[in-house]
Scaffold this motif. Structure first.
Motif, mmCIF file in Angstrom:
data_model
loop_
_atom_site.group_PDB
_atom_site.id
_atom_site.type_symbol
_atom_site.label_atom_id
_atom_site.label_comp_id
_atom_site.label_asym_id
_atom_site.label_seq_id
_atom_site.Cartn_x
_atom_site.Cartn_y
_atom_site.Cartn_z
ATOM 1 N N SER A 1 -0.409 -6.693 9.681
ATOM 2 C CA SER A 1 0.240 -5.896 8.739
ATOM 3 C C SER A 1 -0.607 -4.520 8.917
ATOM 4 N N LEU A 2 -0.031 -3.141 9.305
ATOM 5 C CA LEU A 2 -0.892 -2.178 9.129
ATOM 6 C C LEU A 2 0.005 -1.201 8.618
ATOM 7 N N PHE A 3 -0.308 -0.012 8.107
ATOM 8 C CA PHE A 3 0.054 1.162 7.469
ATOM 9 C C PHE A 3 -0.308 2.366 8.440
ATOM 10 N N ILE A 4 0.524 3.420 8.709
ATOM 11 C CA ILE A 4 -0.021 4.339 9.518
ATOM 12 C C ILE A 4 0.066 5.799 8.722
ATOM 13 N N ARG A 5 -0.445 6.597 8.952
ATOM 14 C CA ARG A 5 -0.285 8.161 8.188
ATOM 15 C C ARG A 5 -0.912 8.982 8.982
ATOM 16 N N GLU A 6 -0.093 10.123 8.856
ATOM 17 C CA GLU A 6 -0.769 11.401 9.662
ATOM 18 C C GLU A 6 -1.828 12.053 8.894
ATOM 19 N N LEU A 7 -2.983 12.201 9.401
ATOM 20 C CA LEU A 7 -4.017 13.166 8.654
ATOM 21 C C LEU A 7 -3.871 14.482 9.089
ATOM 22 N N THR A 8 -3.967 15.240 8.009
ATOM 23 C CA THR A 8 -3.831 16.742 7.907
ATOM 24 C C THR A 8 -5.164 17.099 7.621
ATOM 25 N N PRO A 9 -5.522 18.521 8.087
ATOM 26 C CA PRO A 9 -6.689 19.217 7.824
ATOM 27 C C PRO A 9 -7.151 19.209 6.482
ATOM 28 N N HIS A 10 -6.226 19.042 5.539
ATOM 29 C CA HIS A 10 -6.567 19.518 4.051
ATOM 30 C C HIS A 10 -7.009 18.062 3.463
ATOM 31 N N SER B 1 0.183 8.730 -5.703
ATOM 32 C CA SER B 1 -0.254 10.014 -4.750
ATOM 33 C C SER B 1 0.846 10.399 -3.963
ATOM 34 N N PRO B 2 2.014 11.230 -4.354
ATOM 35 C CA PRO B 2 2.925 11.392 -3.789
ATOM 36 C C PRO B 2 2.869 12.327 -2.517
ATOM 37 N N TYR B 3 1.826 13.208 -2.369
ATOM 38 C CA TYR B 3 1.495 13.790 -1.109
ATOM 39 C C TYR B 3 1.022 12.767 0.075
ATOM 40 N N LEU B 4 0.462 11.760 -0.359
ATOM 41 C CA LEU B 4 -0.028 10.926 0.431
ATOM 42 C C LEU B 4 1.050 9.791 1.018
ATOM 43 N N GLY B 5 1.925 9.251 -0.009
ATOM 44 C CA GLY B 5 2.724 8.271 0.129
ATOM 45 C C GLY B 5 3.963 8.859 1.038
ATOM 46 N N GLY B 6 4.161 10.214 0.759
ATOM 47 C CA GLY B 6 5.300 10.755 1.667
ATOM 48 C C GLY B 6 4.831 10.782 3.047
ATOM 49 N N ARG B 7 4.041 10.559 3.870
ATOM 50 C CA ARG B 7 3.521 10.636 4.966
ATOM 51 C C ARG B 7 3.097 9.351 5.331
ATOM 52 N N MET B 8 3.310 8.180 4.899
ATOM 53 C CA MET B 8 2.905 6.649 5.218
ATOM 54 C C MET B 8 4.051 5.925 5.659
ATOM 55 N N MET B 9 3.708 5.021 6.481
ATOM 56 C CA MET B 9 4.873 3.883 6.792
ATOM 57 C C MET B 9 4.183 2.556 7.148
ATOM 58 N N PRO B 10 4.744 1.583 6.552
ATOM 59 C CA PRO B 10 4.028 -0.020 7.003
ATOM 60 C C PRO B 10 4.753 -0.343 8.554
ATOM 61 N N VAL B 11 3.840 -0.738 9.268
ATOM 62 C CA VAL B 11 4.279 -1.357 10.531
ATOM 63 C C VAL B 11 3.714 -2.574 10.718
ATOM 64 N N ARG B 12 4.205 -3.464 11.803
ATOM 65 C CA ARG B 12 3.694 -4.752 12.195
ATOM 66 C C ARG B 12 3.098 -4.369 13.763
ATOM 67 N N VAL C 1 1.037 -1.145 0.017
ATOM 68 C CA VAL C 1 0.050 -0.096 -0.058
ATOM 69 C C VAL C 1 0.943 1.418 -0.018
ATOM 70 N N VAL C 2 1.829 1.142 0.688
ATOM 71 C CA VAL C 2 2.826 2.464 0.936
ATOM 72 C C VAL C 2 3.460 2.582 -0.566
ATOM 73 N N ALA C 3 3.886 1.656 -1.076
ATOM 74 C CA ALA C 3 4.647 1.566 -2.411
ATOM 75 C C ALA C 3 3.921 2.189 -3.586
ATOM 76 N N ALA C 4 2.472 1.931 -3.318
ATOM 77 C CA ALA C 4 1.363 2.366 -4.311
ATOM 78 C C ALA C 4 1.264 3.713 -4.196
ATOM 79 N N ALA C 5 1.206 4.163 -2.904
ATOM 80 C CA ALA C 5 0.630 5.372 -2.578
ATOM 81 C C ALA C 5 1.964 6.464 -3.053
ATOM 82 N N GLN C 6 3.184 5.979 -2.864
ATOM 83 C CA GLN C 6 4.233 6.684 -3.210
ATOM 84 C C GLN C 6 4.391 6.915 -4.724
ATOM 85 N N ALA C 7 4.002 5.801 -5.612
ATOM 86 C CA ALA C 7 3.772 6.186 -6.944
ATOM 87 C C ALA C 7 2.727 6.783 -7.726
#
Length: 395
Positions: free
Chosen positions: A301-310, A285-296, A277-283
């Motif tokens: 398997s989960l991914f985390i991302r910061e939510l912005t007001p935008h 949707s760069p704005y989204l992929g730049g603030r995501m990370m895979p974790v266990r 999911v993170v690799a796909a986001a980076q390809a």
């Protein structure tokens, strides 16, 4: 509030209710049937095989919208990559076409408008293929631009009020946010003490990496439709500033599972679903992929991302005739840019020629797209009515 052992039945009932609200909601929440019914349709044999690139896999209206890059810039991009695979870009066009057609029917627009929408979809997509660095879709959608303007004007207080129903850094338990189990709270606390996770959160805020990060509050998040039943959490994280004060970030944690969307044969994708999911986001949707990370966490398997007001999704209540056509072009242009940035010039030209080969004129819909959308619209309408019947009987 329901604890983990009580959630399944409640979430299943919520999913059934959401999908019964409208045909458009049924389309959004029924990715499995979309691909099943597409494969069964006679039109599927005519769908062109495009270049193997990252695709959204679930490219409906609600999965597009303004996305912030964390630094104040906003762009309309794909905002949900759970189903993303290296696959056939034509599948994103069909999924978007079906979503637009269903929205048009929900707005009581005549069938000829749907035909015009499909025409403009292909034209907007082709415009992005010709020049993916051009930000002009050729016909601005006021519907799309108004959501973009709204996103630009939002601040933390808007995000907190919308997502948390509060401005203070606490998550109020209620309909959306549920109590955590003891093992979940312990796992989340441990997660944000991990150096790699803390460094990622700090980097999003432009903070030096030696600052303190701590979990302030967290809850299970009852959100979405197709993702209901998976692990989903909201977390408020505190970050210590250079002056010793605290700033806050709202973090979304979401379980990643095997995709339903068909991948291209031999596609080399990460085996871990969150990494995919993170690799796909980076390809895509760069704005989204730049603030995501895979974790266990908790063996999942989960991914985390910061939510912005935008970050907003596109919500369609009613389309006018002209706005439906303009929105179709604009949104297909967005998808085209996401696809095109993964291709070189020769590949883009060849793919555009392949799309144009099945058109009977300069303003006509490729027959494979039209036939696929018509076939799927009929199957989904019948499926939706049957779903509503079963929901009513169960209720």
């Amino acid at each position: 509030m329901p604890l983990p052992q009580d959630r399944h039945a409640i979430l299943d009932a919520k999913r059934t209710l959401k999908m019964a609200r409208s045909a458009h909601a049924y389309v959004r929440g029924n990715t499995v049937k979309f691909y099943e019914w597409l494969a069964e349709s006679t039109a599927s044999r005519r769908v062109p095989n495009g270049p193997a690139i990252w695709i959204c896999g679930d490219c409906h209206l609600g999965n597009l919208g303004p996305v912030g890059n964390g630094e104040g810039s906003v762009e309309i991009q794909i905002r949900d990559l759970d189903q993303a695979v290296i696959g056939n870009p034509a599948h994103d066009l069909i999924r978007l076409g079906l979503s637009l057609a269903t929205a048009a029917r929900g707005s009581d627009l005549p069938g000829v408008v749907t035909m015009r929408m499909m025409e403009q979809m292909i034209d907007g997509y082709a415009a992005a293929m010709r020049d993916p660095d051009d930000d002009n879709p050729g016909a601005d959608s006021e519907f799309v631009r108004s959501v973009e303007r709204e996103a630009l004007g939002r601040r933390w207080r808007h995000l907190a009020k919308e997502r948390l129903e509060a401005v203070e850094p606490r998550i109020p338990l209620g309909k959306k946010f549920w109590e955590l189990g003891a093992d979940e709270r312990d796992a989340l606390t441990a997660l944000f003490t991990d150096e790699a996770v803390a460094a990622m959160v700090l980097s999003l805020k432009g903070k030096p990496r030696d600052r303190e990060v701590r979990l302030v509050d967290a809850a299970y998040w009852m959100k979405g439709c197709s993702s209901l039943g998976l692990l989903r959490y909201a977390a408020i994280v505190a970050l210590k500033t250079g002056k010793g004060n605290w700033s806050y970030a709202l973090i979304d944690l979401k379980e990643a599972i095997d995709p339903i969307a068909p991948a291209a044969r031999g596609a080399a994708m990460p085996r871990d679903n969150a990494e995919r999911v993170v690799a796909a986001a980076q390809a895509l949707s760069p704005y989204l992929g730049g603030r995501m990370m895979p974790v266990r966490m908790l063996g999942r398997s989960l991914f985390i991302r910061e939510l912005t007001p935008h970050d907003l999704k596109l919500e369609v209540d009613q389309f006018s005739h002209g706005e439906a056509v303009r929105a179709a072009r604009h949104l297909a242009f967005v998808v085209g840019k996401a696809h095109a940035r993964q291709m070189d010039g020769r590949t883009r030209t060849a793919w555009t020629e392949q799309l144009d080969a099945d058109r009977r004129g300069t303003l006509d819909t490729p027959s494979w797209l039209w036939e696929s959308v018509v076939s799927l619209a009929g199957r989904h309408e019948a499926g939706y009515l049957d779903h509503c019947r079963r929901y009513a009987l169960a209720a």
